[in-house]
Design a protein around this motif. Sequence first.
Motif, short mmCIF file in Angstrom:
data_model
loop_
_atom_site.label_atom_id
_atom_site.label_comp_id
_atom_site.label_asym_id
_atom_site.label_seq_id
_atom_site.Cartn_x
_atom_site.Cartn_y
_atom_site.Cartn_z
N SER A 246 -5.43 6.37 -4.23
CA SER A 246 -4.09 5.98 -4.67
C SER A 246 -3.31 5.44 -3.49
O SER A 246 -3.24 6.09 -2.44
CB SER A 246 -3.35 7.18 -5.28
OG SER A 246 -2.02 6.82 -5.63
N ILE A 247 -2.74 4.25 -3.64
CA ILE A 247 -1.91 3.65 -2.59
C ILE A 247 -0.58 3.17 -3.14
O ILE A 247 0.15 2.46 -2.45
CB ILE A 247 -2.65 2.47 -1.90
CG1 ILE A 247 -2.99 1.37 -2.91
CG2 ILE A 247 -3.90 2.95 -1.18
CD1 ILE A 247 -3.51 0.08 -2.27
N ALA A 248 -0.25 3.53 -4.38
CA ALA A 248 0.96 2.98 -5.02
C ALA A 248 1.59 4.00 -5.94
O ALA A 248 0.97 4.97 -6.37
CB ALA A 248 0.60 1.71 -5.81
N THR A 249 2.85 3.75 -6.25
CA THR A 249 3.56 4.49 -7.29
C THR A 249 4.14 3.49 -8.28
O THR A 249 4.26 2.30 -7.98
CB THR A 249 4.68 5.37 -6.71
OG1 THR A 249 5.61 4.53 -6.00
CG2 THR A 249 4.11 6.42 -5.77
N ARG A 358 2.41 8.59 -9.66
CA ARG A 358 1.31 8.20 -8.79
C ARG A 358 0.36 7.31 -9.59
O ARG A 358 0.05 7.59 -10.74
CB ARG A 358 0.57 9.45 -8.32
CG ARG A 358 -0.57 9.22 -7.36
CD ARG A 358 -1.11 10.57 -6.90
NE ARG A 358 -2.20 10.43 -5.94
CZ ARG A 358 -3.48 10.43 -6.23
NH1 ARG A 358 -3.86 10.55 -7.51
NH2 ARG A 358 -4.41 10.30 -5.30
N VAL A 359 -0.09 6.20 -9.00
CA VAL A 359 -1.04 5.30 -9.64
C VAL A 359 -2.40 5.49 -8.97
O VAL A 359 -2.56 5.21 -7.78
CB VAL A 359 -0.58 3.83 -9.52
CG1 VAL A 359 -1.61 2.91 -10.16
CG2 VAL A 359 0.78 3.64 -10.17
N ALA A 360 -3.36 6.00 -9.72
CA ALA A 360 -4.72 6.18 -9.20
C ALA A 360 -5.58 5.00 -9.61
O ALA A 360 -5.34 4.38 -10.65
CB ALA A 360 -5.32 7.48 -9.73
N GLN A 431 -6.13 -0.64 5.28
CA GLN A 431 -6.44 0.56 6.05
C GLN A 431 -6.35 1.81 5.18
O GLN A 431 -7.17 2.72 5.30
CB GLN A 431 -5.50 0.68 7.25
CG GLN A 431 -5.70 -0.42 8.29
CD GLN A 431 -4.68 -0.35 9.41
OE1 GLN A 431 -3.94 0.63 9.56
NE2 GLN A 431 -4.61 -1.41 10.19
N LYS A 432 -5.36 1.85 4.27
CA LYS A 432 -5.22 3.01 3.39
C LYS A 432 -6.39 3.12 2.43
O LYS A 432 -6.91 4.21 2.18
CB LYS A 432 -3.91 2.91 2.61
CG LYS A 432 -2.66 3.10 3.44
CD LYS A 432 -1.40 2.98 2.58
CE LYS A 432 -0.15 3.16 3.42
NZ LYS A 432 1.09 3.05 2.58
N VAL A 433 -6.81 1.98 1.86
CA VAL A 433 -7.96 2.00 0.95
C VAL A 433 -9.21 2.44 1.69
O VAL A 433 -9.98 3.28 1.22
CB VAL A 433 -8.17 0.61 0.30
CG1 VAL A 433 -9.47 0.58 -0.49
CG2 VAL A 433 -6.99 0.26 -0.60
#
Length: 515
Positions: A246-249, A358-360, A431-433
Motif C-alpha cells: 500500500s502506497i496510497a490512501t 488505506r488502498v491496498a 522506492q516505496k513499492v
Amino acid sequence: MGLVDDKRAEGGDYDLCVVGAGAAGLALAFAANLQGLSVLVVERGGKTGAPDSGKAHFIAGNAHDPLSHIARSGIGGTLDIWGRRCVPFDPEDFERNAEPDWPISYDEYARWVGPAAAWLRVPDAFVPGAPAGWTELNGVRADTSEALSPATLTADLRRQCREDSSAPHLLISAEAVALNWQGTSVVGVMLRHDGAIRHIRARHVVLTGGGLPSAQLLLAEAARHPGRLSGAAQLGRGYMGHLTGSIATLSFHDPIRARDFAYAIDATGTPWRRRLLTGAPEPRAAFWLESPDASDPDHRSGELSLKALLHGTPAGQMARHLANIASDPGGALATVAARWRQGAGAPNRLVPGLARYRVAYHAEHLRELRNRVRLAHLPGALDLPPLEITFGFGHATVSGVVAAHRKLAEALAASGMGALHLSGSDDQLLQKVTATARDGYHQIGLARMATDPERGVVDANCRVFGTDNLYVASSAVFPRSSQANPTLSIVAFALRLAKHLAVARATPESRREVA
C-alpha cells in the motif's frame, strides 16, 4: 478408502498417481476418482500442516521469502496459510497476444471457473456489476470482486481424506524423489517413506505439489535423463509472483460511498467485496480498501480506537484513543457488536464514514528471464538437491505499479467520486513499492503452458512436452501472473485435467483435447 500404508500403495496398480495433497492435488484426485479412475495421492507431509522442510539457496538481494514462510506440507498443503481469496482471471489476460501467452482461450478457461468455485465453496458471481455512479471510470473497472472461501475448508478436506470410504487412496509422509521411465512414458514414482524406497505404479502421474517442488522434481529428471523433457530449456525460467502493499490512501467526496467496497455477505453466507481493476498498459493491478491502522488515533474513529485498546496500545496514545471513543460512542459500540456477531474467519470490517482509507494493491509481476530456479548441484539417483532461486521485481513491473496508481488517481478525479492521495514523486513511490516487494507464495511460470517446447514446458492440457503421461497441475503452468490471486485458477486447471485424464482413459488417443 482414504489413508493407506506404504505396502498397500506399492502393491496397487493405479490409473493416476498425484504427487502433492494441496488444493490442486485434492481437487484433481477427488474429481478423477468420481470419474472412475483409481487414484493414489502421495504427500510428503503428515495428516496436518507443517512448515515446509525444503531447502533453497537464495541469490543476494533476493525478494523471495523463505520456504518455511511460504509453504506447508501435509494434507491441505498451503491452504493452511492461504488468504482464502477466490479471484478468477479476466478475459484481458488471454487477449493480449504477447509472448508469453496462453495456448487456450479465455472461454475454455472460463468453463472451469464455476466448478472450481463450487469446490472452494464460493459462488461464481465474480462480476456483480459496478455500484451506481462507478460505471465510467476511464479505464478502471469497479465491477469485479473477490470472495472468501470458508475458514473450515482445510479441516473439512482433511476429515474427508481420513474418513470418507470412497475417497482416493492417500499415502502420507512419502516424498517423491524420482520417476521410473519406459521410453517416453512414466511407469511409476519412487518414494522415500520411513527411510525406505517404495515404487508406485501408475498409468498417469501429475505433479501438484506447488510450483517450486514440481520444478525441483522436473529439473532433477531433466538432469538425470538429458533430452527426455523437450521443454527442459524453459524449465524454471521466468519465475513470477505478485506485488502487494500500500502506497496510497483514498478519500470520498461522499463518505457513504465507502460502503460500495466493504465486505458484504451474500445469500449463501459468503463474504465478498469489490476490487478496482486497472487494465493496459501492463502490469495489471487490483485495488481494494482497508480501514487505516487502528493504533494511529488520527483516524478519529471510536470503533478503531476501541480495537486499538483491546489489542494493547502504547500508553502515550491512550488519551487520544479515549477521546475518539468519547466523541464516537456509536462506533465503539459497533466494534463490540461486530466482535459478538462475527465467527472464526470473518473478514476485517471496513469502518464507515472515515476521512481516508488505506488502498491496498495486488499487482501483476511481468515475466523476467533473470528470475529463475535451478538445482544447487546435480542430483543423485534418489536425491533432490536444494533449489537455487533468483527472484526479484524489475523496473518495468515496479514502475507499472506506480503508473497504475496514477491511472486510478486520474480516473477517480475525473469521476468526481473521490481522490487518491499519493505522497511523493514517482521516484519516491518506486522506492516505496520496491521496499515491500516480496513474494514466493504464488510460484508462477516455472513450467509454463505453451503451444510448443520452444516456448514452454507443458502443453495446453498440462502434459509435459516430450512425455506421454506426465503432467503438472499448479500455478507453475501459468504463462502470466495476472492481477488475480491464483488458487481459484489452480483448482480450475486441476478439474480440467481430471476431465482430460478421464477422456484419455476412455479413448485410445491419450492426447485428445478436452471436449
